[in-house]
Write a protein that holds these residues in place. Structure first.
Motif, PDB file in Angstrom:
ATOM      1  N   GLY A 158      37.714  57.601  39.267  1.00 53.90           N
ATOM      2  CA  GLY A 158      36.834  58.159  38.243  1.00 53.90           C
ATOM      3  C   GLY A 158      35.705  58.970  38.862  1.00 53.90           C
ATOM      4  N   ALA A 159      34.768  59.351  38.004  1.00 50.30           N
ATOM      5  CA  ALA A 159      33.702  60.269  38.411  1.00 50.30           C
ATOM      6  C   ALA A 159      32.824  59.653  39.496  1.00 50.30           C
ATOM      7  CB  ALA A 159      32.876  60.629  37.178  1.00 50.30           C
ATOM      8  N   VAL A 160      32.216  58.519  39.216  1.00 52.48           N
ATOM      9  CA  VAL A 160      31.296  57.893  40.179  1.00 52.48           C
ATOM     10  C   VAL A 160      32.087  57.370  41.380  1.00 52.48           C
ATOM     11  CG1 VAL A 160      29.673  55.990  40.549  1.00 52.48           C
ATOM     12  CG2 VAL A 160      29.592  57.281  38.400  1.00 52.48           C
ATOM     13  N   GLY A 161      33.200  56.686  41.102  1.00 50.65           N
ATOM     14  CA  GLY A 161      33.967  56.047  42.171  1.00 50.65           C
ATOM     15  C   GLY A 161      34.477  57.035  43.205  1.00 50.65           C
ATOM     16  N   GLU A 183      49.690  57.629  40.378  1.00 52.35           N
ATOM     17  CA  GLU A 183      49.193  58.997  40.551  1.00 52.35           C
ATOM     18  C   GLU A 183      47.737  58.984  41.019  1.00 52.35           C
ATOM     19  OE1 GLU A 183      49.451  61.395  37.005  1.00 52.35           O
ATOM     20  OE2 GLU A 183      48.410  63.047  38.018  1.00 52.35           O
ATOM     21  N   LYS A 184      46.929  58.139  40.385  1.00 56.83           N
ATOM     22  CA  LYS A 184      45.515  58.061  40.783  1.00 56.83           C
ATOM     23  C   LYS A 184      45.386  57.537  42.217  1.00 56.83           C
ATOM     24  CE  LYS A 184      43.250  57.739  36.283  1.00 56.83           C
ATOM     25  NZ  LYS A 184      42.260  57.053  35.447  1.00 56.83           N
ATOM     26  N   CYS A 185      46.226  56.553  42.564  1.00 51.90           N
ATOM     27  CA  CYS A 185      46.155  55.981  43.920  1.00 51.90           C
ATOM     28  C   CYS A 185      46.530  57.034  44.965  1.00 51.90           C
ATOM     29  CB  CYS A 185      47.055  54.757  44.031  1.00 51.90           C
ATOM     30  SG  CYS A 185      46.344  53.337  43.162  1.00 51.90           S
ATOM     31  N   ASP A 199      46.736  49.747  43.266  1.00 52.02           N
ATOM     32  CA  ASP A 199      47.026  50.036  41.858  1.00 52.02           C
ATOM     33  C   ASP A 199      46.905  48.717  41.083  1.00 52.02           C
ATOM     34  OD1 ASP A 199      48.123  50.558  39.406  1.00 52.02           O
ATOM     35  OD2 ASP A 199      50.048  51.314  40.183  1.00 52.02           O
ATOM     36  N   TYR A 200      45.735  48.500  40.492  1.00 51.88           N
ATOM     37  CA  TYR A 200      45.479  47.186  39.873  1.00 51.88           C
ATOM     38  C   TYR A 200      46.357  46.934  38.642  1.00 51.88           C
ATOM     39  CZ  TYR A 200      42.786  49.123  35.934  1.00 51.88           C
ATOM     40  OH  TYR A 200      42.427  49.790  34.793  1.00 51.88           O
ATOM     41  N   LYS A 201      46.953  47.993  38.116  1.00 55.62           N
ATOM     42  CA  LYS A 201      47.797  47.804  36.926  1.00 55.62           C
ATOM     43  C   LYS A 201      49.209  47.355  37.304  1.00 55.62           C
ATOM     44  CE  LYS A 201      45.454  50.820  33.649  1.00 55.62           C
ATOM     45  NZ  LYS A 201      45.402  52.158  33.029  1.00 55.62           N
ATOM     46  N   GLU A 325      42.469  57.652  30.850  1.00 56.93           N
ATOM     47  CA  GLU A 325      43.178  58.943  30.763  1.00 56.93           C
ATOM     48  C   GLU A 325      42.461  60.072  31.490  1.00 56.93           C
ATOM     49  OE1 GLU A 325      45.309  58.979  26.485  1.00 56.93           O
ATOM     50  OE2 GLU A 325      43.203  58.475  26.455  1.00 56.93           O
ATOM     51  N   ASN A 326      41.247  59.815  31.959  1.00 53.93           N
ATOM     52  CA  ASN A 326      40.516  60.875  32.674  1.00 53.93           C
ATOM     53  C   ASN A 326      40.838  60.828  34.166  1.00 53.93           C
ATOM     54  OD1 ASN A 326      38.993  58.333  32.721  1.00 53.93           O
ATOM     55  ND2 ASN A 326      37.444  59.477  33.836  1.00 53.93           N
ATOM     56  N   HIS A 327      40.932  62.029  34.740  1.00 58.07           N
ATOM     57  CA  HIS A 327      41.129  62.161  36.192  1.00 58.07           C
ATOM     58  C   HIS A 327      39.898  62.883  36.720  1.00 58.07           C
ATOM     59  CE1 HIS A 327      45.494  61.019  36.363  1.00 58.07           C
ATOM     60  NE2 HIS A 327      45.284  61.142  35.056  1.00 58.07           N
TER      61      HIS A 327
HETATM   62  P1  NAP Z   1      35.026  57.066  35.160  1.00 60.37           P
HETATM   63  O1  NAP Z   1      35.223  56.120  36.304  1.00 60.37           O
HETATM   64  O2  NAP Z   1      35.211  58.517  35.398  1.00 60.37           O
HETATM   65  O3  NAP Z   1      35.959  56.668  33.952  1.00 60.37           O
HETATM   66  C1  NAP Z   1      36.174  55.355  33.589  1.00 60.37           C
HETATM   67  C2  NAP Z   1      37.394  54.754  34.344  1.00 60.37           C
HETATM   68  O4  NAP Z   1      37.295  53.335  34.247  1.00 60.37           O
HETATM   69  C3  NAP Z   1      38.724  55.088  33.703  1.00 60.37           C
HETATM   70  O5  NAP Z   1      39.245  56.310  34.132  1.00 60.37           O
HETATM   71  C4  NAP Z   1      39.590  53.903  34.111  1.00 60.37           C
HETATM   72  O6  NAP Z   1      40.238  54.188  35.340  1.00 60.37           O
HETATM   73  C5  NAP Z   1      38.584  52.784  34.355  1.00 60.37           C
HETATM   74  N1  NAP Z   1      38.729  51.719  33.359  1.00 60.37           N
HETATM   75  C6  NAP Z   1      38.612  51.820  32.012  1.00 60.37           C
HETATM   76  N2  NAP Z   1      38.815  50.632  31.440  1.00 60.37           N
HETATM   77  C7  NAP Z   1      39.089  49.758  32.437  1.00 60.37           C
HETATM   78  C8  NAP Z   1      39.394  48.364  32.479  1.00 60.37           C
HETATM   79  N3  NAP Z   1      39.461  47.635  31.360  1.00 60.37           N
HETATM   80  N4  NAP Z   1      39.612  47.797  33.698  1.00 60.37           N
HETATM   81  C9  NAP Z   1      39.556  48.530  34.821  1.00 60.37           C
HETATM   82  N5  NAP Z   1      39.269  49.849  34.846  1.00 60.37           N
HETATM   83  C10 NAP Z   1      39.022  50.452  33.670  1.00 60.37           C
HETATM   84  O7  NAP Z   1      33.572  56.810  34.568  1.00 60.37           O
HETATM   85  P2  NAP Z   1      32.201  57.029  35.332  1.00 60.37           P
HETATM   86  O8  NAP Z   1      31.352  57.913  34.521  1.00 60.37           O
HETATM   87  O9  NAP Z   1      32.477  57.378  36.744  1.00 60.37           O
HETATM   88  O10 NAP Z   1      31.545  55.583  35.287  1.00 60.37           O
HETATM   89  C11 NAP Z   1      32.046  54.555  36.137  1.00 60.37           C
HETATM   90  C12 NAP Z   1      31.155  53.329  36.001  1.00 60.37           C
HETATM   91  O11 NAP Z   1      29.860  53.626  36.506  1.00 60.37           O
HETATM   92  C13 NAP Z   1      30.963  52.843  34.565  1.00 60.37           C
HETATM   93  O12 NAP Z   1      31.000  51.437  34.548  1.00 60.37           O
HETATM   94  C14 NAP Z   1      29.578  53.346  34.230  1.00 60.37           C
HETATM   95  O13 NAP Z   1      28.973  52.594  33.236  1.00 60.37           O
HETATM   96  C15 NAP Z   1      28.902  53.207  35.573  1.00 60.37           C
HETATM   97  N6  NAP Z   1      27.678  54.007  35.755  1.00 60.37           N
HETATM   98  C16 NAP Z   1      26.536  53.333  35.990  1.00 60.37           C
HETATM   99  C17 NAP Z   1      25.368  54.013  36.205  1.00 60.37           C
HETATM  100  C18 NAP Z   1      24.126  53.221  36.483  1.00 60.37           C
HETATM  101  O14 NAP Z   1      23.037  53.790  36.565  1.00 60.37           O
HETATM  102  N7  NAP Z   1      24.259  51.914  36.624  1.00 60.37           N
HETATM  103  C19 NAP Z   1      25.346  55.411  36.155  1.00 60.37           C
HETATM  104  C20 NAP Z   1      26.552  56.088  35.931  1.00 60.37           C
HETATM  105  C21 NAP Z   1      27.729  55.374  35.721  1.00 60.37           C
HETATM  106  P3  NAP Z   1      41.663  53.529  35.721  1.00 60.37           P
HETATM  107  O15 NAP Z   1      42.689  54.479  35.233  1.00 60.37           O
HETATM  108  O16 NAP Z   1      41.579  53.407  37.195  1.00 60.37           O
HETATM  109  O17 NAP Z   1      41.745  52.209  35.009  1.00 60.37           O
END
Ligand code: NAP
Length: 334
Positions: A158-161, A183-185, A199-201, A325-327
């Motif tokens: 995802g975005a942050v990761g 695909e993501k992995c 791949d946790y799924k 669904e987001n990449h």
């Molecule tokens: P992102 O990772 O781009 O999108 C969310 C991803 O989470 C999805 O693509 C999905 O990836 C995964 N996901 C969704 N439901 C899930 C579940 N039940 N179990 C496991 N994985 C799941 O979103 P992002 O914007 O980068 O945010 C990532 C995290 O950072 C969020 O928790 C967000 O709240 C947090 N964040 C925190 C701060 C802060 O200041 N603390 C700031 C920004 C973001 P898969 O296909 O891999 O499942």
């Protein structure tokens, strides 16, 4: 009187479970007149964030909830089309809290100028936006990575990761990402340079963590919470750091948040688990942004955006984050 119309999503009620279209009012109103000290911004791209789901809930958090009947809060980038503020001119591009709407009209306090000639606008919501700042400060300030550390990242594609993992690589760590689907992995290893992916799924998480982290996990950057957090806790190394950046698996819960049953691993390993809120680091965003822009220019860091078109699709597009669904960074083109 303006001849322009402004389409807006207002929060109509507080969702139970996943947010849906019925939780919003989608209205079209004449664009508000500009007042002295204000700017009018044509929103170009909006940042879709898991945190939006939390902002819809009543109750105390790190930021006030969106009020019922208010425009749904969203970060975005846009172009100034009218200005009655000395620091902003027509044609300037700005980033800030613009709302889920076609136009923002108001006080520009908190808006920052960005340069679309240097990088495409969506990058200012991704690696150079709040997303990148979250990855940078959560990893470096809270996680304190050292060269040679084994770093595990959940929500890694995802975005942050994806940004956090690449920064950990820049800092000389061994980086393992956890993401859903082959695909993501594959992207984690081949495009972002991670050392391994889980791949946790489709894999047994415990067995895969043992395989990828034979010496344990020195730093866990958690975006997911729930079962994934619990599994990684069992693999912590001595003096490990667990960064709680997010817990997306818990945001749509109708019941209580699922806590980590394996937290005593913190005691055994003299480890630390610490929460993170990006805005605590706002004072240092400028310096971090310059360093990140340097890494982007040198090709050490890649910013990946997933752009979906159409303001009107907002509720369904937001849901993509929760369905995986987001990449990369999910961005809505207005
Ligand atoms: P992102 O990772 O781009 O999108 C969310 C991803 O989470 C999805 O693509 C999905 O990836 C995964 N996901 C969704 N439901 C899930 C579940 N039940 N179990 C496991 N994985 C799941 O979103 P992002 O914007 O980068 O945010 C990532 C995290 O950072 C969020 O928790 C967000 O709240 C947090 N964040 C925190 C701060 C802060 O200041 N603390 C700031 C920004 C973001 P898969 O296909 O891999 O499942």
């Amino acid at each position: 009187m303006s001849t322009l119309n402004n389409r807006q999503f207002l929060l109509a009620r507080r969702p139970t479970g996943a947010a849906s279209r019925d939780d919003f009012t989608f209205q079209t109103v004449p664009l508000a007149e500009i007042a002295p000290g204000q700017v009018q911004v044509k929103n170009e791209y909006l940042s879709l964030d898991p945190a939006m789901r939390g902002w819809m809930n009543e109750g105390k958090s790190y930021i006030a909830p969106v009020g019922l009947g208010e425009v749904m809060r969203a970060l975005g980038v846009g172009r100034i089309i009218e200005s009655q503020h000395p620091s902003f001119a027509v044609g300037d591009y700005v980033q800030g809290v613009l709302g889920v709407q076609d136009y923002f009209v108001g006080d520009p306090k908190g808006l920052h100028k960005v340069d679309p000639t240097l990088l495409p606008l969506p990058v200012y919501l991704a690696a150079l936006g709040m997303t990148g700042m979250s990855a940078y400060f959560a990893l470096l300030e809270v996680g304190q990575p050292k060269p040679g550390d084994t770093v595990v990242i959940s929500g890694a594609a995802g975005a942050v990761g994806s940004v956090a993992g690449q920064i950990a690589k820049i800092k000389g760590c061994r980086v393992i990402g956890i993401a859903g689907g082959q695909e993501k992995c594959k992207t984690l290893v081949e495009a972002f340079g991670f050392d391994g992916a889980i791949d946790y799924k489709n894999e047994d998480l415990h067995a895969a963590l043992k395989r990828e982290c034979p010496k344990g996990v020195d730093l866990f950057f958690d975006n997911v919470g729930g079962d994934v957090l619990d599994a990684v806790l069992t693999r912590l190394a001595f003096k490990a750091r667990v960064v709680i950046c997010g817990a997306i698996s818990q945001y749509n819960n109708k019941e209580a948040v699922k806590g980590p049953a394996n937290y005593l691993s913190l005691l055994v390993n003299r480890a630390r688990m610490e929460g993170f809120v990006v805005m605590d680091h706002a004072e240092h965003f400028g310096k971090a942004g310059r360093e990140m822009a340097g890494w982007l220019a040198q090709g050490k860091l890649k910013s990946k955006e997933h752009v979906v078109e159409g303001l009107e699709t907002f509720p369904e597009t937001l849901q993509m984050l929760f369905n995986g669904e987001n990449h990369g960074k999910l961005v809505l083109k207005v």
